[in-house]
Write an enzyme that holds these catalytic residues in place. Structure first.
Site, PDB file in Angstrom:
ATOM      1  N   ASP A 217      14.848   5.907 -14.085  1.00  0.00           N
ATOM      2  CA  ASP A 217      15.679   6.376 -15.196  1.00  0.00           C
ATOM      3  C   ASP A 217      16.961   5.546 -15.207  1.00  0.00           C
ATOM      4  O   ASP A 217      16.944   4.403 -14.761  1.00  0.00           O
ATOM      5  CB  ASP A 217      15.918   7.887 -15.051  1.00  0.00           C
ATOM      6  N   HIS A 240      16.659   2.358 -16.731  1.00  0.00           N
ATOM      7  CA  HIS A 240      17.002   2.555 -18.142  1.00  0.00           C
ATOM      8  C   HIS A 240      18.393   2.034 -18.479  1.00  0.00           C
ATOM      9  O   HIS A 240      18.913   2.314 -19.544  1.00  0.00           O
ATOM     10  CB  HIS A 240      16.850   4.034 -18.527  1.00  0.00           C
TER      11      HIS A 240
END
Ligand SMILES: *[C@@H]1O[C@H](CO)[C@@H](O)[C@H](O)[C@H]1NC(C)=O
Ligand SMILES: *[C@@H]1O[C@H](CO)[C@@H](O)[C@H](O)[C@H]1NC(C)=O
Ligand SMILES: *[C@@H]1O[C@H](CO)[C@@H](O)[C@H](O)[C@H]1NC(C)=O
Ligand SMILES: *[C@@H]1O[C@H](CO)[C@@H](O)[C@H](O)[C@H]1NC(C)=O
Ligand SMILES: *[C@@H]1O[C@H](CO)[C@@H](O)[C@H](O)[C@H]1NC(C)=O
Length: 394
Positions: A217, A240
């Protein structure tokens, strides 16, 4: 002559005593019953070593020598008497039995000033045992442990520590002031759910310098209520990206101001630098202002520069509309490299609260086949050449 001799002899005896009284008192977990066999439950031993070190008047240190230590969840509380160190030389292994991990933390430090966590050791969150339970998207959602939580910790430092395979976030910082991270290494698989590297919320004057983050993430996420977050020399990817947000999910949220991201590299990440807010028109009060993104390399990043005021993952938005979060005074400068999509610069701001004072300076991002473009909605600001893709700010 005699008195000189006496002094010399005396100082021979006194010197080690003086030196020792200046060094921190050491509390090794082995002396409190810990067994480094990666099997014995060491939770109580760690707890006892911490309580003793915390009570000790003056500087003291909990020492975890090399070896592997199985450890269930625990909270190490202050306030303590004087500066404390938590020196991890070994590998800590988290539980894999579900009965032991539906809780929001593995290791938490709380209400402590002047804490130093370092030592070259590793936190092994054993995430693979928990990732299948990460089903928040479907609404049925039990908590999963963050590997290391710091709550109400001031004037402290985390350095030279490795975190692997966290079940949830690797590090979570809440309500901490004057906290430094340096030389932290974070790793988890690209497809591991919710494994943000470092999440910072409700904090101030936090620095993250020299970190290598590869995770599933956000490499770093900055939530509401932060002021003065300095990020430098971070390599992110896979992951991310470095995100501010998501903001504007709830009403009366506090804003985020004074974020800098400098001298960073993104490799094969979903986003590079991102600001994301939910489109909920009911959530008022938050803002994002005074950010500086400078000297950043993007290598094969899907969305290198992205302001997204329509952030709505899995269509979970409570209300459709236009975000009330005001974004202003954001500078993107000296950012170059490659984008895997054509839209290398996306500035998608709120219709009701357009972004203002957004600046692009010295940008060169090449898309597939060398071609890239930028998209803007509701953005005001300026750009200073060279800017490629050509700026759409007016
Ligand atoms: C400790 O045991 C776990 C399995 O419970 C294993 O995954 C891990 O690699 C072991 N750690 C070390 C340092 O041997
Ligand atoms: C930590 O610092 C903040 C901001 O300076 C302050 O408000 C808070 O009281 C401090 N906490 C402790 C325990 O000293
Ligand atoms: C954190 O780093 C800053 C420099 O960036 C330094 O001035 C400060 O003393 C450091 N704080 C701690 C607790 O190490
Ligand atoms: C960023 O890099 C530049 C050029 O190498 C250097 O002068 C500057 O001190 C660095 N800044 C930080 C915060 O590391
Ligand atoms: C804009 O943000 C920068 C930090 O990136 C800050 O130094 C500057 O003072 C801000 N400008 C205004 C007008 O607030």
């Amino acid at each position: 002559m005699n008195s000189v001799l006496v002094l010399a002899v005396l100082s021979l005896f006194l010197l080690p005593v003086v030196c020792r009284s200046h060094g921190p008192k050491v509390f090794s977990v082995l002396r409190y019953g810990a067994v480094a066999d990666n099997k014995t439950d060491n939770t109580k031993a760690f707890m006892r070593a911490w309580v003793a070190a915390c009570r000790w008047r003056g500087k003291s240190r909990v020492l975890i020598p090399p070896g592997s230590y199985y450890l269930a969840s625990l909270i190490l509380r202050g306030p303590c008497n004087g500066p404390k160190q938590f020196v991890i030389k070994g590998v800590l292994t988290a539980p894999t039995k579900p009965a032991l991990f539906f809780i929001d933390h593995w290791i938490t430090f709380q209400h402590i000033n002047k804490l130093k966590i370092y030592g070259g050791g590793t936190l092994d969150g054993q995430g693979a045992s928990a990732w299948p339970y990460n089903n928040c998207r479907t609404g049925s959602c039990k908590p999963l442990p963050v590997s290391l939580r710091l709550d109400f910790v001031n004037d402290s430092k985390i350095s030279n520590i490795k975190s692997i395979n966290s079940k949830n976030f690797h590090f979570n910082v809440f309500s901490c002031y004057r906290l430094n991270f340096s030389r932290v290494t974070i790793s988890a698989p690209e497809d591991s759910p919710n494994t943000d590297g470092i999440h910072v919320g409700g904090s101030g004057d936090v620095a993250i310098d020299t970190a290598d983050i590869a995770t599933g993430d956000d490499c770093i996420s900055i939530g509401p209520g932060n002021k003065g977050i300095r990020i430098s020399n971070v390599v992110c990817g896979p992951g991310h990206g470095i995100s501010v947000g998501s903001l504007g999910k709830s009403d009366r949220e506090e804003g985020v101001s004074g974020v800098s991201v400098v001298n960073c590299t993104f490799r094969g990440t979903l986003n590079g630098v991102q600001i994301k807010t939910w489109p909920d028109p009911e959530a008022a009060g938050g803002f994002a202002s005074d950010f500086m993104y400078d000297n950043i390399v993007m290598e094969d990043v899907d969305n290198p520069i992205f302001i997204n005021q329509q952030y709505c993952p899995y269509n979970l938005c409570s209300a459709q509309g236009s975000s009330k979060i005001q974004i202003s005074n954001i500078t993107f400068s000296n950012i170059w490299g490659t984008s895997t999509t054509k839209d290398a610069v996306k500035l998608e701001c709120s219709e009701s609260n357009p972004c203002h004072d957004i600046a692009l300076e010295n940008i060169n991002l090449k898309g597939p086949g060398g071609v890239s473009s930028s998209s803007c909605s509701n953005v005001h600001g300026r750009s200073r050449a060279p800017v490629n893709p050509p700026s759409c700010i007016r």
